[in-house]
Design an enzyme around this catalytic site. Sequence first.
Site, PDB file in Angstrom:
ATOM      1  N   LYS A 213      51.425  35.897  29.807  1.00 67.01           N
ATOM      2  CA  LYS A 213      52.376  35.797  28.923  1.00 67.01           C
ATOM      3  C   LYS A 213      53.730  36.507  29.426  1.00 67.01           C
ATOM      4  CE  LYS A 213      53.422  38.609  24.442  1.00 67.01           C
ATOM      5  NZ  LYS A 213      52.633  39.417  23.653  1.00 67.01           N
ATOM      6  N   GLU A 219      47.769  41.213  39.033  1.00 66.25           N
ATOM      7  CA  GLU A 219      46.453  40.401  39.335  1.00 66.25           C
ATOM      8  C   GLU A 219      46.777  38.898  39.266  1.00 66.25           C
ATOM      9  OE1 GLU A 219      46.662  43.061  37.155  1.00 66.25           O
ATOM     10  OE2 GLU A 219      44.785  44.051  37.252  1.00 66.25           O
ATOM     11  N   GLY A 274      48.146  39.618  23.544  1.00 64.67           N
ATOM     12  CA  GLY A 274      47.231  38.912  24.682  1.00 64.67           C
ATOM     13  C   GLY A 274      45.980  38.782  24.055  1.00 64.67           C
ATOM     14  N   ARG A 275      45.290  39.763  23.456  1.00 66.14           N
ATOM     15  CA  ARG A 275      44.074  39.921  22.950  1.00 66.14           C
ATOM     16  C   ARG A 275      43.742  39.023  21.639  1.00 66.14           C
ATOM     17  NH1 ARG A 275      45.998  44.867  23.018  1.00 66.14           N
ATOM     18  NH2 ARG A 275      46.216  46.105  21.263  1.00 66.14           N
ATOM     19  N   GLU A 360      40.469  47.665  22.964  1.00 60.98           N
ATOM     20  CA  GLU A 360      41.890  47.886  23.294  1.00 60.98           C
ATOM     21  C   GLU A 360      42.877  48.065  22.051  1.00 60.98           C
ATOM     22  OE1 GLU A 360      43.847  44.528  25.436  1.00 60.98           O
ATOM     23  OE2 GLU A 360      44.387  46.188  27.125  1.00 60.98           O
ATOM     24  N   HIS A 391      14.325  43.073  26.381  1.00 59.99           N
ATOM     25  CA  HIS A 391      13.468  43.496  27.637  1.00 59.99           C
ATOM     26  C   HIS A 391      14.307  44.514  28.359  1.00 59.99           C
ATOM     27  CE1 HIS A 391      10.451  40.777  26.682  1.00 59.99           C
ATOM     28  NE2 HIS A 391      11.502  40.024  26.305  1.00 59.99           N
ATOM     29  N   LYS A 511      48.224  51.607  35.818  1.00 56.31           N
ATOM     30  CA  LYS A 511      48.928  50.157  36.756  1.00 56.31           C
ATOM     31  C   LYS A 511      50.029  51.109  37.383  1.00 56.31           C
ATOM     32  CE  LYS A 511      49.070  46.780  33.174  1.00 56.31           C
ATOM     33  NZ  LYS A 511      50.124  46.124  32.335  1.00 56.31           N
TER      34      LYS A 511
HETATM   35  C1  G6Q Z   1      45.980  42.192  25.735  1.00 59.23           C
HETATM   36  C2  G6Q Z   1      46.690  42.942  26.771  1.00 59.23           C
HETATM   37  C3  G6Q Z   1      46.323  42.531  28.168  1.00 59.23           C
HETATM   38  C4  G6Q Z   1      47.284  41.251  28.602  1.00 59.23           C
HETATM   39  C5  G6Q Z   1      46.833  41.077  29.907  1.00 59.23           C
HETATM   40  C6  G6Q Z   1      47.408  39.924  30.773  1.00 59.23           C
HETATM   41  O1  G6Q Z   1      46.113  42.400  24.681  1.00 59.23           O
HETATM   42  O2  G6Q Z   1      48.036  42.938  26.470  1.00 59.23           O
HETATM   43  O3  G6Q Z   1      44.853  42.284  28.282  1.00 59.23           O
HETATM   44  O4  G6Q Z   1      46.580  40.232  28.103  1.00 59.23           O
HETATM   45  O5  G6Q Z   1      47.503  42.444  30.795  1.00 59.23           O
HETATM   46  O6  G6Q Z   1      48.972  39.925  30.483  1.00 59.23           O
HETATM   47  P1  G6Q Z   1      49.837  38.622  30.768  1.00 59.23           P
HETATM   48  O7  G6Q Z   1      49.344  37.367  29.846  1.00 59.23           O
HETATM   49  O8  G6Q Z   1      51.153  39.035  30.497  1.00 59.23           O
HETATM   50  O9  G6Q Z   1      49.493  38.417  32.208  1.00 59.23           O
END
Ligand code: G6Q
Length: 546
Positions: A213, A219, A274-275, A360, A391, A511
Amino acid sequence: MDTVNSPRLPLNELPAWKALTSHFQSIGQKHLREFFAEDATRGQRFTVEAAGLFLDYSKNRITDETLRLLVSLAEESGLRSHIEAMFTGEKINITEKRAVLHVALRAPKSEHIVVDGEDVIPGVHAVLDKMASFAERVRSGAWKGHTGKRIRNVVNIGIGGSDLGPVMAYEALKHYSQRDLTFRFVSNVDGTDFAEAVADLSPDETLFLVASKTFTTQETMANAHSARAWLLAGLGDEMAVAKHFVAISTNAKLVAGFGIDTANMFGFWDWVGGRYSMDSAIGLSTMIAIGPENFRDLLAGFHAMDVHFRTAPFEKNLPVLLGLLTLWYTDFFNAQTVAVLPYEQYLKRFPSYLQQLTMESNGKHVTLDGKPVASETSPVYWGEPGTNGQHSFYQLIHQGTRLIPCDFIGFAKSLNPLGRHHDMLMANVFAQAEALAFGKTAEQVRAEGTPEWLVPHRVFEGNRPSNILLADTLTPQVLGALVALYEHSVFTQGAIWSINPFDQWGVELGKALATKILGELENESEPAMTHDSSTASLIRRYRASK
Ligand code: G6Q
C-alpha cells in the site's frame, strides 16, 4: 468522525454490562449438560444461517437471557450507528482520520458511497476491470515476458495485510486455480524466504507482483529489490523490469521510482486497511489464480455477508452473535484465547490470516477517547486444520486448566471426494464438539471398568464451549462470506469495547528501533550506543560474530 466519538458511558457502567455481570454470577458455572437437559430444542433454536453459512452456537454457555443481555449491550454501545457510520463512509478510523470502507470493495456498481465528496464505487469497479483484463492476459499467455515466453510463475511480494490475505485465499481456493501457473508468496525479510521461493524458477517465466500500500515497507522493498537483482542477473536488461514486475499500491510516485511502469500499477485507497484488503487490488494474485469470474463470486460472498450484517436484527445476525459470544468468554469467563479449527485442508492458512485480522484490529489498550479500556480486549486467536490438532494440542482443550472457546469450520461436501475420508473428517468435527461440551463423568468412566486410580485421569469435565460453522462446499463465495463474517465480528467487538480496530500503532516502536539498530549492526566502527545493557551487549556480540 461524530458517531464513534459521541460520548458514551464507560463499558462497565452500561446497564447491560452490569446486568451481564450479575447474570454471569448465576449461570457462569452451569454445565452445558444441564442447558441441554432443560431444553430439548436447544440444538435447533440456537442456530442462525446467512450468506451460505450455518452457525450452530447451542454449545455455548448461554441462555436466552444471556443473548438478550448481550444484544442489549450491543445496542447500548451504539453498534447500530457504528455499522451505519462504516457503511456510509464516515471517518471512523479516528486516529488516522480515515474512512473504513472495505465494504465498498465488494459493493455492486449500483451503490453509491461518498467519501470527501466523491463516490468511491466507480473507482473500485474500474480497478476490478483493469485487474480482470491483466489477469486474463497472464492466464491465457497473452502477457509475455521479456524474452517472449509466457508467464508460468507468479510471485507475490508483500507482508502483513499485503501477504496474509493473498496467501490464505490462494491456498483456500487452490481447487479453482489454473494449474499450469505456479504461485509463491514472499513476505519475510529473512533472505531464505526469497531464495527458496525462486530457487527452481526461471526469470524469463516469472512475474513479480509487488504488493505494498505504502511502497515503503522495509521487508517488501528489500525483497522487491532482491527480486529485481535476481531478474536482471538472469535476463541482463533493465527493460525486462516492465514485463516482469507490476505493483499494487497507493503510491504511484514510489512505484515509478522503482522502475515499474505505472500503467501496470493497480491502485487502491487509504480507506482500505491492510488486513481488510484481500478483496482489493491486493487480491491480484488471487484473481490470476482463480480467474476474474471466480473473484467476482468471492466478492459476492463478502457482499452477501455485508448486507446481512447491516440489515439483520442483532439476535439473528451472524457476525454480531459471533462477536458477542467471543466477548462473553473474554470479558466474563476471562478466556484468553479462541481456537479456530477448520476441518478443511484448503483452509490451512485461515488461522494465520485470522490472527492478523483479529489481534491487529482489537489488540488495543485504550478507548477511542484515549482512556484505559474497562475490560479485556481481543483474545489470542490460534489454530490448525483438523484433524491434525487433535493429535497435538486438543489434549489441553479437553483436559487442561484453561477455558478455550473453539470455532469449528466444516463443509457438507469435499472438493476432493475420496472414499470415506470426508465422512471420517466430519465425524471428527461433530465428535470433538460433543466431547468438549458434555465430557465424560467419573461414573461413566467407572462403568467402563476403569480401575479407581485411573478414573481421575480419564474424566472429561466437559462444559467447554464451541461454535460450529457449516457450509455446503468451499467455493469462492463461501470464502468471501466467511472472511466477512470474521471482519464484522471483529467490528462488533471493537464497537462494544469502544476501541479503534482500524489502526495499528503497536507495530511502530519495534520498526523504529530496528531502523536504528540496523545502522549500528552495519556500522564499520564500533557505534556509540544508547541502549540498555542487554540490547547493547547483544548488538556487540552479533557484530563480533557476524
Ligand atoms: C495491516 C497493517 C500491515 C500492513 C503491512 C504492509 O492492516 O497495516 O500488516 O498491511 O505493514 O504494508 P504495506 O502494504 O504498506 O507494505
